[in-house]
Enzyme design. Structure first.
Site, PDB file in Angstrom:
ATOM      1  N   GLU A  37       0.570  -1.381   0.210  1.00  0.00           N
ATOM      2  CA  GLU A  37      -0.161   0.230   0.149  1.00  0.00           C
ATOM      3  C   GLU A  37       0.978   1.334  -0.082  1.00  0.00           C
ATOM      4  O   GLU A  37       0.396   2.430  -0.287  1.00  0.00           O
ATOM      5  CB  GLU A  37      -1.393   0.242   1.084  1.00  0.00           C
ATOM      6  CG  GLU A  37      -2.140  -1.043   1.194  1.00  0.00           C
ATOM      7  CD  GLU A  37      -3.006  -0.167   0.070  1.00  0.00           C
ATOM      8  OE1 GLU A  37      -2.993   0.988  -0.046  1.00  0.00           O
ATOM      9  OE2 GLU A  37      -4.439  -1.305  -0.580  1.00  0.00           O
ATOM     10  N   GLU A  75       1.648   1.714  -3.606  1.00  0.00           N
ATOM     11  CA  GLU A  75       0.749   2.045  -4.465  1.00  0.00           C
ATOM     12  C   GLU A  75       0.791   3.324  -4.567  1.00  0.00           C
ATOM     13  O   GLU A  75       0.177   3.929  -4.864  1.00  0.00           O
ATOM     14  CB  GLU A  75      -0.157   0.643  -4.002  1.00  0.00           C
ATOM     15  CG  GLU A  75      -0.857  -0.908  -4.630  1.00  0.00           C
ATOM     16  CD  GLU A  75      -1.344  -1.591  -4.426  1.00  0.00           C
ATOM     17  OE1 GLU A  75      -1.197  -2.307  -4.882  1.00  0.00           O
ATOM     18  OE2 GLU A  75      -2.211  -0.479  -4.323  1.00  0.00           O
TER      19      GLU A  75
END
Lengths: 178, 178
Positions: free
Chosen positions: B59, B62
């Protein structure tokens, strides 16, 4: 956090290590119907919407008859494709509790034995699980150096958007107590 | 644990506090589409079967373009009737990560801003969330007194019955490193 809504992937199990600080003992059980009888902390699955500490106190009482109160969170185990969770994942949380009563009246359907055991003995014995053994060593460290060295304390905070409360578990140091 | 099999009740979200120890800075983002722009740690929901540390690293990459590695677990929040979880419960876990790269290339769909911010500044500012503020103070304690004072380290252990592995997060002291 992600833009997409998620779905539930984990069941939550909670165990309670009820520590009697005055005697250095902890409440342990042996499950019925296991091939190896190993000492472990009583515990079980959270009901939907139930707080971690509430599960620990409830399960300890149901299994052992001992009443207790929540003190801190100590450890978390994550396991995937859990056999008892229909292939979903399992989050197993171990808490520290303090005893309010001492008399054992254990559930004979679930447990074979239930005792107050010396934490130092639990840390040494081979008749336990790898997790219980590590937690016993951690509790021994707490007994000797203070539980503030091992505890994640709970703080309840308001969720801005919903008016509800959530529980945050983290290591609180004196300077942080706002 | 309970005699009855359970079902999944929680979604798992993970945030990563990427701490650059040499500069005392941490990687923070501001979400797009929020009424109040508050600094927070990048993060998101775990995919089914994904380990906590893997979610944090994925995460963070990203959202920010920064590569990192898992160091420890710091804090857990439990919240019931979570708006983003269809009324189920949410377990939100905050990890400490170490940066492997430093250049920011943030996702403009998710984030409005992304910066390396002084941890001491994050601990003081009002432009953040209550959780991020507390975690910034905790990280500051770690920077000043050693991260061994705040970390729950990960140990991977074999599950006896399945041959699989699980991850245990707990405070490891030198005497405990078996």
């Amino acid at each position: 956090e992600s833009r997409l809504p998620g779905f539930a992937t984990h069941q939550i199990g909670v165990a309670g290590a009820v520590v009697d600080e005055s005697s250095g003992k902890v409440l342990v059980v042996q499950d019925r119907n296991k091939t190896k009888n190993a000492w472990k902390f009583p515990g079980g699955l959270s009901d939907p919407g139930e707080n971690i500490g509430t599960t620990a106190v409830r399960e300890v009482f149901e299994e052992t008859g001992v009443r207790s109160e929540f003190r801190s969170l100590l450890s978390i185990r994550q396991q995937h494709n859990h056999p008892g969770a229909f292939g979903m994942s399992d989050m197993y949380i171990i808490c520290r509790l303090s005893p309010l009563t001492y008399e054992i009246n254990f559930c004979t359907q679930e447990c074979l034995r239930c005792e107050w055991l010396d934490i130092s003995e639990l840390a040494k014995t081979s008749e336990t699980t790898p997790i219980t053994s590590r937690l016993a060593s951690l509790l021994l460290h707490g007994l000797e150096h203070g539980f503030d060295k091992i505890d994640l304390n709970m703080e309840e905070l308001p969720a801005v958007y919903s008016g509800r409360f959530y529980q945050l578990y983290y290591r609180q140091f004196p300077i942080l107590k706002l």
